[in-house]
Design a protein around this motif. Sequence first.
Motif, PDB file in Angstrom:
ATOM      1  N   MET A 282       0.846  -1.190   0.000  1.00  0.00           N
ATOM      2  CA  MET A 282       0.000   0.000   0.000  1.00  0.00           C
ATOM      3  C   MET A 282       0.882   1.241   0.000  1.00  0.00           C
ATOM      4  O   MET A 282       1.979   1.256   0.561  1.00  0.00           O
ATOM      5  N   THR A 283       0.432   2.255  -0.608  1.00  0.00           N
ATOM      6  CA  THR A 283       1.206   3.493  -0.719  1.00  0.00           C
ATOM      7  C   THR A 283       0.393   4.617  -0.119  1.00  0.00           C
ATOM      8  O   THR A 283      -0.808   4.713  -0.356  1.00  0.00           O
ATOM      9  N   LEU A 284       1.046   5.429   0.684  1.00  0.00           N
ATOM     10  CA  LEU A 284       0.321   6.527   1.324  1.00  0.00           C
ATOM     11  C   LEU A 284       0.402   7.759   0.445  1.00  0.00           C
ATOM     12  O   LEU A 284       1.362   7.942  -0.296  1.00  0.00           O
ATOM     13  N   SER A 285      -0.606   8.594   0.574  1.00  0.00           N
ATOM     14  CA  SER A 285      -0.569   9.840  -0.188  1.00  0.00           C
ATOM     15  C   SER A 285       0.497  10.750   0.424  1.00  0.00           C
ATOM     16  O   SER A 285       0.810  10.628   1.612  1.00  0.00           O
ATOM     17  N   PRO A 286       1.097  11.642  -0.367  1.00  0.00           N
ATOM     18  CA  PRO A 286       2.170  12.497   0.156  1.00  0.00           C
ATOM     19  C   PRO A 286       1.732  13.271   1.392  1.00  0.00           C
ATOM     20  O   PRO A 286       2.489  13.400   2.356  1.00  0.00           O
TER      21      PRO A 286
ATOM     22  N   GLY B 100       4.870  11.661   9.429  1.00  0.00           N
ATOM     23  CA  GLY B 100       6.247  12.056   9.740  1.00  0.00           C
ATOM     24  C   GLY B 100       6.293  13.113  10.814  1.00  0.00           C
ATOM     25  O   GLY B 100       7.064  13.018  11.777  1.00  0.00           O
TER      26      GLY B 100
ATOM     27  N   THR C  88       7.803  12.828  14.572  1.00  0.00           N
ATOM     28  CA  THR C  88       8.827  13.755  15.063  1.00  0.00           C
ATOM     29  C   THR C  88       8.408  14.360  16.398  1.00  0.00           C
ATOM     30  O   THR C  88       9.197  14.405  17.349  1.00  0.00           O
ATOM     31  N   LEU C  89       7.139  14.806  16.479  1.00  0.00           N
ATOM     32  CA  LEU C  89       6.686  15.469  17.709  1.00  0.00           C
ATOM     33  C   LEU C  89       6.678  14.501  18.892  1.00  0.00           C
ATOM     34  O   LEU C  89       7.124  14.854  19.982  1.00  0.00           O
TER      35      LEU C  89
ATOM     36  N   LEU D   8       8.459  11.770  19.269  1.00  0.00           N
ATOM     37  CA  LEU D   8       9.839  11.446  19.637  1.00  0.00           C
ATOM     38  C   LEU D   8      10.482  12.630  20.353  1.00  0.00           C
ATOM     39  O   LEU D   8      11.207  12.462  21.345  1.00  0.00           O
ATOM     40  N   ALA D   9      10.193  13.862  19.883  1.00  0.00           N
ATOM     41  CA  ALA D   9      10.740  15.067  20.518  1.00  0.00           C
ATOM     42  C   ALA D   9      10.256  15.160  21.959  1.00  0.00           C
ATOM     43  O   ALA D   9      11.027  15.478  22.864  1.00  0.00           O
TER      44      ALA D   9
ATOM     45  N   ILE E 158      12.180  12.667  24.059  1.00  0.00           N
ATOM     46  CA  ILE E 158      13.552  13.124  24.295  1.00  0.00           C
ATOM     47  C   ILE E 158      13.568  14.259  25.309  1.00  0.00           C
ATOM     48  O   ILE E 158      14.387  14.291  26.224  1.00  0.00           O
ATOM     49  N   HIS E 159      12.596  15.195  25.182  1.00  0.00           N
ATOM     50  CA  HIS E 159      12.484  16.324  26.110  1.00  0.00           C
ATOM     51  C   HIS E 159      12.342  15.813  27.553  1.00  0.00           C
ATOM     52  O   HIS E 159      13.061  16.243  28.452  1.00  0.00           O
TER      53      HIS E 159
ATOM     54  N   VAL F 161      15.566  14.173  28.769  1.00  0.00           N
ATOM     55  CA  VAL F 161      16.618  15.147  29.088  1.00  0.00           C
ATOM     56  C   VAL F 161      16.343  15.789  30.447  1.00  0.00           C
ATOM     57  O   VAL F 161      17.219  15.848  31.313  1.00  0.00           O
ATOM     58  N   VAL F 162      15.067  16.234  30.657  1.00  0.00           N
ATOM     59  CA  VAL F 162      14.749  16.909  31.917  1.00  0.00           C
ATOM     60  C   VAL F 162      14.952  15.960  33.099  1.00  0.00           C
ATOM     61  O   VAL F 162      15.502  16.340  34.131  1.00  0.00           O
TER      62      VAL F 162
ATOM     63  N   ILE G  76      18.809  15.307  33.990  1.00  0.00           N
ATOM     64  CA  ILE G  76      19.678  16.388  34.485  1.00  0.00           C
ATOM     65  C   ILE G  76      20.101  16.173  35.946  1.00  0.00           C
ATOM     66  O   ILE G  76      21.276  16.228  36.254  1.00  0.00           O
TER      67      ILE G  76
END
Lengths: 226, 186
Positions: free
Chosen positions: B1-5, B12, B16-17, B19-20, B23-24, B27-28, B31
């Motif tokens: 199957m192919t996803l639309s752009p 994506g 990213t959000l 995973l960010a 990570i945030h 990190v906190v 410390i």
Amino acid sequence: MNETFLRPEHGEADWYDARLPRPIRPHRGHPLRTLATVTLVVLLAAILGISSAYVIIEREEPLNAVTIGPWHAYPKAGTADADPYSVAIYTRGAVVPLASGEGLALVARKDSAGHLLDPTCVYRIAGQTPSARLWTLTAVDGHGKLVETLPGRVNLASDSLLRAPDGSFEIMAARRPHSGNWLPLAANAKASDGLRLVLRLYDAPVTTGAALDGVSMPAIERQGCP
Amino acid sequence: MTLSPRFSLTVGLLATLCLAAIIHILVVLSIPRNVQHSAYDNVATHGPDRQFNLLPDVQPGKEALPDLDPAMKHAACRFQLADGPVLFDASIPVPFWSIGLFNAAGEAVYSLNNRTAGAERLSMLVLTTEQLSILRENPPENLEDLIVIETETPISGFALLRAYVPHPMRSGTVDQALMAARCGGI
């Protein structure tokens, strides 16, 4: 005769037919493109996550602040109930907090009108403080460090303050000497050095957050800037 | 199957959000475990453990610990309850003094000031529940007069004694009183 009539019965025969709807078209792997996408996502996420953490920690403003006018207090910071951000801020700065049985520190980074405090300006700090056995008012720079001033002292204490008959007071915070209660600011500071005012109430009944509702704190008014 | 752009882009961005955010948070949370100089370490640079060490006057550029009040004089004592109970004893002739007990992570464990201490003299005993039960079998005569603070585990930590200097002329007396303050075994 139209074209659909010529097409074979079985779907498998024209598996890669571009006229198939997109979602059911077979997927052809692009290993390099997938790798690039995953790398990009991980990189972007790392940059975003680390920089947002850095910005929040570097601001040195713990969450759960109790706000009274321009003053902020963090009664929970430095205790076992602190939120992870204040834990990170306090341990990173190796700050020894004022414990609840000792007193409460209130910090102002902005004046009553909401402008950032500027060490080159003149401020009038007037009003009342919550009842406390003793309080001190200290001027520090934007990173919480003490600064050199003209007379050498950086603070005022409640027991040596000139007051009006009703107990209210008026303090002038400025670099140059002022009559009355003068809180000296940094002698040769630039506006970018920042300024914080720290009011420490010692042995005050208001060391718990709930008791801070409805108490009056002095207002900070900007009188003029060069 | 192919996803639309557009759908791929949304997935994506969401990835990213998420995973960010992870990570945030990591990190906190990491410390506190990765700081090079905690307050507990900094106190050790001013003298040996299990005794009150007078910290230098709080002056611009020469602050012994960050965020101390320049109107006060400070003395700090580092202790490990694993080495035995710690007795704090001080008599400071100033209108205001206070003591805060902090664990190795810098969290306040206990604190009091000269009004809540109930006496002009500070005499406070910090020990674990186990050490207290051992002490009760053969109690010292002044145990009733002490402020006894029990901890469940044998913590390491430090005590910070703050004394208000009402006038620079009194500074010598306050220094002497802080240096005479005791922090050690019973």
